[in-house]
Design a protein around this motif. Structure first.
Motif, PDB file in Angstrom:
ATOM      1  N   HIS A  71       0.840  -1.184   0.000  1.00  0.00           N
ATOM      2  CA  HIS A  71       0.000   0.000   0.000  1.00  0.00           C
ATOM      3  C   HIS A  71       0.882   1.243   0.000  1.00  0.00           C
ATOM      4  O   HIS A  71       2.070   1.180   0.336  1.00  0.00           O
ATOM      5  N   PRO A  72       0.316   2.391  -0.390  1.00  0.00           N
ATOM      6  CA  PRO A  72       1.126   3.629  -0.377  1.00  0.00           C
ATOM      7  C   PRO A  72       1.581   3.963   1.037  1.00  0.00           C
ATOM      8  O   PRO A  72       0.789   3.913   1.987  1.00  0.00           O
TER       9      PRO A  72
ATOM     10  N   PHE B  16       4.933   7.638  -6.072  1.00  0.00           N
ATOM     11  CA  PHE B  16       3.844   8.523  -6.476  1.00  0.00           C
ATOM     12  C   PHE B  16       4.015   9.890  -5.824  1.00  0.00           C
ATOM     13  O   PHE B  16       4.254   9.975  -4.619  1.00  0.00           O
TER      14      PHE B  16
ATOM     15  N   LYS C 248      -9.308  16.888  -2.464  1.00  0.00           N
ATOM     16  CA  LYS C 248      -9.160  15.511  -2.928  1.00  0.00           C
ATOM     17  C   LYS C 248      -7.692  15.293  -3.225  1.00  0.00           C
ATOM     18  O   LYS C 248      -7.131  15.947  -4.116  1.00  0.00           O
ATOM     19  N   LEU C 249      -7.052  14.399  -2.486  1.00  0.00           N
ATOM     20  CA  LEU C 249      -5.641  14.114  -2.744  1.00  0.00           C
ATOM     21  C   LEU C 249      -5.542  13.379  -4.078  1.00  0.00           C
ATOM     22  O   LEU C 249      -6.077  12.270  -4.225  1.00  0.00           O
ATOM     23  N   THR C 250      -4.886  14.007  -5.030  1.00  0.00           N
ATOM     24  CA  THR C 250      -4.762  13.467  -6.379  1.00  0.00           C
ATOM     25  C   THR C 250      -3.367  12.913  -6.559  1.00  0.00           C
ATOM     26  O   THR C 250      -2.378  13.644  -6.407  1.00  0.00           O
ATOM     27  N   PHE C 251      -3.302  11.643  -6.870  1.00  0.00           N
ATOM     28  CA  PHE C 251      -2.022  10.987  -7.057  1.00  0.00           C
ATOM     29  C   PHE C 251      -1.543  11.159  -8.490  1.00  0.00           C
ATOM     30  O   PHE C 251      -2.344  11.191  -9.438  1.00  0.00           O
ATOM     31  N   GLY C 252      -0.231  11.241  -8.630  1.00  0.00           N
ATOM     32  CA  GLY C 252       0.361  11.210  -9.946  1.00  0.00           C
ATOM     33  C   GLY C 252       0.279   9.819 -10.546  1.00  0.00           C
ATOM     34  O   GLY C 252      -0.151   8.866  -9.894  1.00  0.00           O
ATOM     35  N   THR C 253       0.721   9.724 -11.773  1.00  0.00           N
ATOM     36  CA  THR C 253       0.641   8.468 -12.510  1.00  0.00           C
ATOM     37  C   THR C 253       1.657   7.445 -12.034  1.00  0.00           C
ATOM     38  O   THR C 253       1.545   6.275 -12.357  1.00  0.00           O
ATOM     39  N   GLY C 254       2.657   7.870 -11.283  1.00  0.00           N
ATOM     40  CA  GLY C 254       3.604   6.946 -10.673  1.00  0.00           C
ATOM     41  C   GLY C 254       4.782   6.610 -11.557  1.00  0.00           C
ATOM     42  O   GLY C 254       4.686   6.602 -12.793  1.00  0.00           O
TER      43      GLY C 254
ATOM     44  N   TYR D 110      -9.818   5.008  -1.405  1.00  0.00           N
ATOM     45  CA  TYR D 110      -9.167   5.140  -2.697  1.00  0.00           C
ATOM     46  C   TYR D 110      -9.312   3.821  -3.437  1.00  0.00           C
ATOM     47  O   TYR D 110      -9.499   2.774  -2.839  1.00  0.00           O
TER      48      TYR D 110
ATOM     49  N   GLN E 157      -7.443   1.507  -6.676  1.00  0.00           N
ATOM     50  CA  GLN E 157      -6.308   1.352  -7.579  1.00  0.00           C
ATOM     51  C   GLN E 157      -6.554   0.145  -8.467  1.00  0.00           C
ATOM     52  O   GLN E 157      -6.490  -1.002  -8.012  1.00  0.00           O
TER      53      GLN E 157
ATOM     54  N   GLN F 277      -2.264   0.664 -12.181  1.00  0.00           N
ATOM     55  CA  GLN F 277      -2.566   2.069 -12.444  1.00  0.00           C
ATOM     56  C   GLN F 277      -2.360   2.904 -11.179  1.00  0.00           C
ATOM     57  O   GLN F 277      -1.898   2.422 -10.159  1.00  0.00           O
ATOM     58  N   LYS F 278      -2.710   4.166 -11.278  1.00  0.00           N
ATOM     59  CA  LYS F 278      -2.482   5.061 -10.157  1.00  0.00           C
ATOM     60  C   LYS F 278      -3.575   4.919  -9.104  1.00  0.00           C
ATOM     61  O   LYS F 278      -4.615   4.310  -9.330  1.00  0.00           O
ATOM     62  N   VAL F 279      -3.319   5.493  -7.962  1.00  0.00           N
ATOM     63  CA  VAL F 279      -4.271   5.504  -6.862  1.00  0.00           C
ATOM     64  C   VAL F 279      -5.283   6.630  -7.111  1.00  0.00           C
ATOM     65  O   VAL F 279      -4.893   7.771  -7.364  1.00  0.00           O
TER      66      VAL F 279
ATOM     67  N   PHE G 294      -8.670   8.825  -5.833  1.00  0.00           N
ATOM     68  CA  PHE G 294      -9.511   9.250  -4.723  1.00  0.00           C
ATOM     69  C   PHE G 294     -10.969   8.889  -5.007  1.00  0.00           C
ATOM     70  O   PHE G 294     -11.480   9.091  -6.108  1.00  0.00           O
TER      71      PHE G 294
ATOM     72  N   SER H 201     -15.394  11.865  -5.571  1.00  0.00           N
ATOM     73  CA  SER H 201     -14.971  11.995  -6.947  1.00  0.00           C
ATOM     74  C   SER H 201     -16.093  11.556  -7.876  1.00  0.00           C
ATOM     75  O   SER H 201     -17.130  11.048  -7.436  1.00  0.00           O
ATOM     76  N   GLU H 202     -15.807  11.723  -9.177  1.00  0.00           N
ATOM     77  CA  GLU H 202     -16.790  11.326 -10.188  1.00  0.00           C
ATOM     78  C   GLU H 202     -17.021   9.819 -10.169  1.00  0.00           C
ATOM     79  O   GLU H 202     -18.058   9.323 -10.596  1.00  0.00           O
TER      80      GLU H 202
ATOM     81  N   PHE I 259      -8.249   0.923  -1.058  1.00  0.00           N
ATOM     82  CA  PHE I 259      -7.486   1.313   0.120  1.00  0.00           C
ATOM     83  C   PHE I 259      -8.281   2.295   0.965  1.00  0.00           C
ATOM     84  O   PHE I 259      -8.870   3.251   0.457  1.00  0.00           O
TER      85      PHE I 259
ATOM     86  N   PHE J  71      -2.319   4.689   5.080  1.00  0.00           N
ATOM     87  CA  PHE J  71      -3.104   3.761   4.274  1.00  0.00           C
ATOM     88  C   PHE J  71      -3.147   2.383   4.911  1.00  0.00           C
ATOM     89  O   PHE J  71      -2.166   1.920   5.502  1.00  0.00           O
TER      90      PHE J  71
END
Lengths: 111, 115
Positions: free
Chosen positions: A42-43, A88, A98-104, B35, B37, B41-43, B45, B58-59, B91, B106
């Motif tokens: 997990h992150p 990330f 909203k915590l927005t994660f990058g693509t990693g 969250y 995932q 792919q990315k995590v 929200f 979120s949407e 998560f 997390f």
């Protein structure tokens, strides 16, 4: 919507080589956070940067927040096999909560 | 060290079925999150929750999703009628302070497989 992109998507290095991942946001960020996710894990929070131009170090890891607060980087010196995982960046673009994660960036380290 | 826990670790369900994913946030934390995932792919929200209310969503978090804090410790995510595309790692996270600063802790995640 607000985008947080990272490059490269993947990076394979030999143990001992350096590694850098770059994070770019389409909008200004109030702060930038970095998380590490081990394979199957997990992150896990690494660090938070708040000030424009801020640089922080954690042992072999150096984190930088851009002057415009729209980009950031993570540099690892002399990688080790324990550095394997996906890194990330994450932030709050657009003023929301909203915590927005990058693509990693997925890092693989070979002996 | 306190940690976020999640159950089950893996849930397999048939399309159209309801699932409830459970989380126990760190005890003195006040802000809770879910969250998603998708593999590789990315995590992403889904929702934030504070003071027994949804703060933001979120949407992705449409009418099929709901969250609840049924007691003083559990925080649940319910998907009413699962779709194949709901297959992902989910998560839960929590933190102590409000706003846009501070570490989110997390949990280990629940792998949801919809068949």
């Amino acid at each position: 919507g607000q985008q947080v992109m990272q490059i490269p998507q993947y990076q394979h290095v030999q143990e001992g080589e350096d590694f850098t991942t770059y994070c770019n946001s389409s909008t200004t960020l109030s702060n930038i956070q970095w998380y590490k996710q081990r394979p199957g894990g997990h992150p896990v929070f690494l660090i938070q940067l708040v000030k424009s131009g801020e640089v922080k170090k954690q042992k072999r890891l150096t984190f930088q927040f851009g002057e415009a607060k729209k980009n950031s980087s993570l540099h690892i010196t002399a990688t080790q096999t324990t550095d394997v995982g996906t890194y990330f960046c994450a932030g709050y673009p657009g003023g929301g909560n909203k915590l927005t994660f990058g693509t990693g960036t997925q890092l693989k380290v070979e002996l | 060290e306190p940690e976020v826990t999640q159950t089950p670790s893996h849930q397999v369900t048939q399309m159209g079925q309801e699932v409830i994913l459970r989380c126990v946030p760190i005890s003195n934390h006040l802000y809770f999150y879910w969250y998603r995932q998708i593999l590789g792919q990315k995590v992403e929200f889904l929702v934030s929750f504070y003071n027994n209310e949804i703060s933001e969503k979120s949407e992705i978090f449409d009418d099929q999703f709901s969250v609840e804090r049924p007691d003083g410790s559990n925080f649940t995510l319910k998907i009413r009628s699962t779709k194949l595309e709901d297959s992902a790692m989910y998560f839960c996270a929590s933190k102590t302070n409000s706003g846009r600063t501070g570490e989110q802790y997390f949990g280990p995640g629940t792998r949801l497989t919809v068949t």
